[in-house]
Scaffold this active site. Structure first.
Site, PDB file in Angstrom:
ATOM      1  N   GLN A 200      42.562  38.889  46.246  1.00 16.29           N
ATOM      2  CA  GLN A 200      43.975  38.969  45.898  1.00 16.29           C
ATOM      3  C   GLN A 200      44.583  37.596  46.141  1.00 16.29           C
ATOM      4  O   GLN A 200      44.855  37.213  47.281  1.00 16.29           O
ATOM      5  CB  GLN A 200      44.664  40.021  46.759  1.00 16.29           C
ATOM      6  CG  GLN A 200      43.961  41.386  46.762  1.00 16.29           C
ATOM      7  CD  GLN A 200      44.085  42.118  45.444  1.00 16.29           C
ATOM      8  OE1 GLN A 200      45.163  42.571  45.057  1.00 16.29           O
ATOM      9  NE2 GLN A 200      42.965  42.263  44.735  1.00 16.29           N
ATOM     10  N   ALA A 241      52.566  48.417  46.270  1.00 24.23           N
ATOM     11  CA  ALA A 241      51.234  47.884  45.995  1.00 24.23           C
ATOM     12  C   ALA A 241      51.304  46.573  45.223  1.00 24.23           C
ATOM     13  O   ALA A 241      52.381  46.086  44.856  1.00 24.23           O
ATOM     14  CB  ALA A 241      50.415  48.914  45.234  1.00 24.23           C
ATOM     15  N   HIS A 242      50.109  46.017  44.941  1.00 23.60           N
ATOM     16  CA  HIS A 242      50.043  44.699  44.305  1.00 23.60           C
ATOM     17  C   HIS A 242      50.644  44.703  42.901  1.00 23.60           C
ATOM     18  O   HIS A 242      50.525  45.647  42.146  1.00 23.60           O
ATOM     19  CB  HIS A 242      48.610  44.168  44.277  1.00 23.60           C
ATOM     20  CG  HIS A 242      47.618  45.101  43.666  1.00 23.60           C
ATOM     21  ND1 HIS A 242      46.268  44.949  43.848  1.00 23.60           N
ATOM     22  CD2 HIS A 242      47.751  46.195  42.899  1.00 23.60           C
ATOM     23  CE1 HIS A 242      45.624  45.897  43.210  1.00 23.60           C
ATOM     24  NE2 HIS A 242      46.502  46.665  42.611  1.00 23.60           N
ATOM     25  N   ASN A 243      51.322  43.602  42.595  1.00 25.27           N
ATOM     26  CA  ASN A 243      51.927  43.345  41.288  1.00 25.27           C
ATOM     27  C   ASN A 243      53.059  44.309  40.925  1.00 25.27           C
ATOM     28  O   ASN A 243      53.472  44.375  39.764  1.00 25.27           O
ATOM     29  CB  ASN A 243      50.870  43.356  40.184  1.00 25.27           C
ATOM     30  CG  ASN A 243      49.905  42.196  40.306  1.00 25.27           C
ATOM     31  OD1 ASN A 243      48.829  42.335  40.893  1.00 25.27           O
ATOM     32  ND2 ASN A 243      50.278  41.041  39.773  1.00 25.27           N
TER      33      ASN A 243
END
Length: 346
Positions: A200, A241-243
């Site tokens: 990441q 969460a991511h993005n």
């Protein structure tokens, strides 16, 4: 700190009825206030406390018509709740701003800089290449990784963790135990059934006036940025969460979880324990009721949704009425089937 009622009125833009020279030194609920306290009345069901309160002053609406004598001085403002909130903010800021200097032991990388009037508490850590603005407060045991940028007047509370390359705007608040910028949940399934971690390499960007609640988690992007826009407030124990992208002035209540790459619009409200699947979007001014789950995008602005899977609030309420009657309806259907199956006695 001690202020006269006249000074309070000046801060909130109100007018005084009663003793404007009386002094207050604390804020309290109207039903619990003692002499020297300032209270407020915004809800009519608490009006009876106005005539018995021990508060020295009470913030009230201009439309309030007194039914009995009042001992407290009154500060009349158009919106008592907002005025009292402004005073709470003023008090909290004045209390926090009393913190200045550097407590030891603490660490800041030699290549990092910090503005004037800052505070770094004991056992706090600031990595290399960081740029922290003026009036930034970093409380004890807070961790700030390398190359982090934090705007003026922001606060990182005790035990919070801000990972490398995070960008935080002005007047932001990272509350105790929050984690901003940790790796997103990215794993690629392998042929043998195992999972391999996907690096990441993105970051987190918080625009101005964002608040991150205690023990909330904001994951960094796989690539690019996980973004929370201006004025958004995140409650305790929220997982982003991511993005993920959150629009401006959105509020998200405790225990909500938003899966990767979902996009939330501006001025949205997500109540407690809401869950969103990944890669969906919510239009501006969407409201999601508590314990709801979204499995598809919301494209029309201003909708109020409830349930799992979430759908329109009124339709959901009608469905709930039917659901509660299911045992009764089951018995009626069974009785009808029995009557239809019985032989004709004629």
């Amino acid at each position: 700190m001690e202020f006269t009622v006249a000074q309070i009125a000046q801060v909130v833009g109100g007018t005084v009825e009663g003793d404007a020279t009386a002094t207050v030194s604390s804020l309290a609920k109207i039903e619990e206030a003692a002499p020297g306290a300032l209270a407020f009345l915004a809800n009519a069901k608490y009006e009876h406390f106005l005539y018995t309160t021990q508060a020295t002053a009470v913030i009230v609406s201009p439309e309030l018509v007194l039914r009995h004598p009042v001992a407290a001085a009154l500060v009349r403002v158009p919106d008592p709740y907002s005025a009292f909130t402004k005073l709470l903010e003023f008090y909290a800021q004045a209390t926090r701003m009393g913190k200045r200097g550097v407590e030891q032991p603490s660490f800041m990388g030699e290549s990092s800089t910090i503005g004037t009037n800052h505070y770094r508490g004991a056992f706090s850590y600031v990595g290399e290449g960081c740029v922290l603005g003026e009036n930034v407060l970093v409380f004890p045991h807070a961790y700030i990784g390398d190359r982090v940028r934090i705007g003026a007047n922001s606060v990182v509370h005790a035990g919070a963790k801000v990972y490398a390359d995070t960008v935080i705007g002005q007047r932001c608040v990272i509350k105790a135990g929050a984690v901003v910028g940790t790796d997103g949940f990215g794993f690629a399934p392998q042929a043998d059934g195992s999972y391999k971690a996907i690096p990441q390499i993105g970051n987190v960007v918080l625009e101005d006036d964002v608040s991150i609640g205690a023990n909330a988690t904001v994951d960094c992007a796989t690539m690019g940025s996980t973004t929370i826009r201006q004025g958004t407030k995140i409650d305790n124990l929220v997982q982003l969460a991511h993005n993920v992208e959150i629009g401006k002035h959105t509020v998200i209540a405790a225990q909500t979880g938003i899966s990767g790459s979902s996009k939330i619009g501006d001025y949205c409200v997500l109540a407690g324990q809401v869950g969103l699947v990944g890669h969906i979007s919510l239009a501006n001014r969407t409201t999601i009721g508590a314990q709801s789950g979204l499995v598809k995008s919301v494209k029309e602005e201003g909708q109020i949704l409830q349930g799992y899977p979430a759908f329109g609030l009124r339709a959901n309420q009608r469905a709930a009425v039917v659901y509660r009657r299911l045992p009764e309806l089951e018995q009626r259907v069974a009785a009808l089937e029995k009557s239809q199956a019985a032989p004709d006695k004629a």
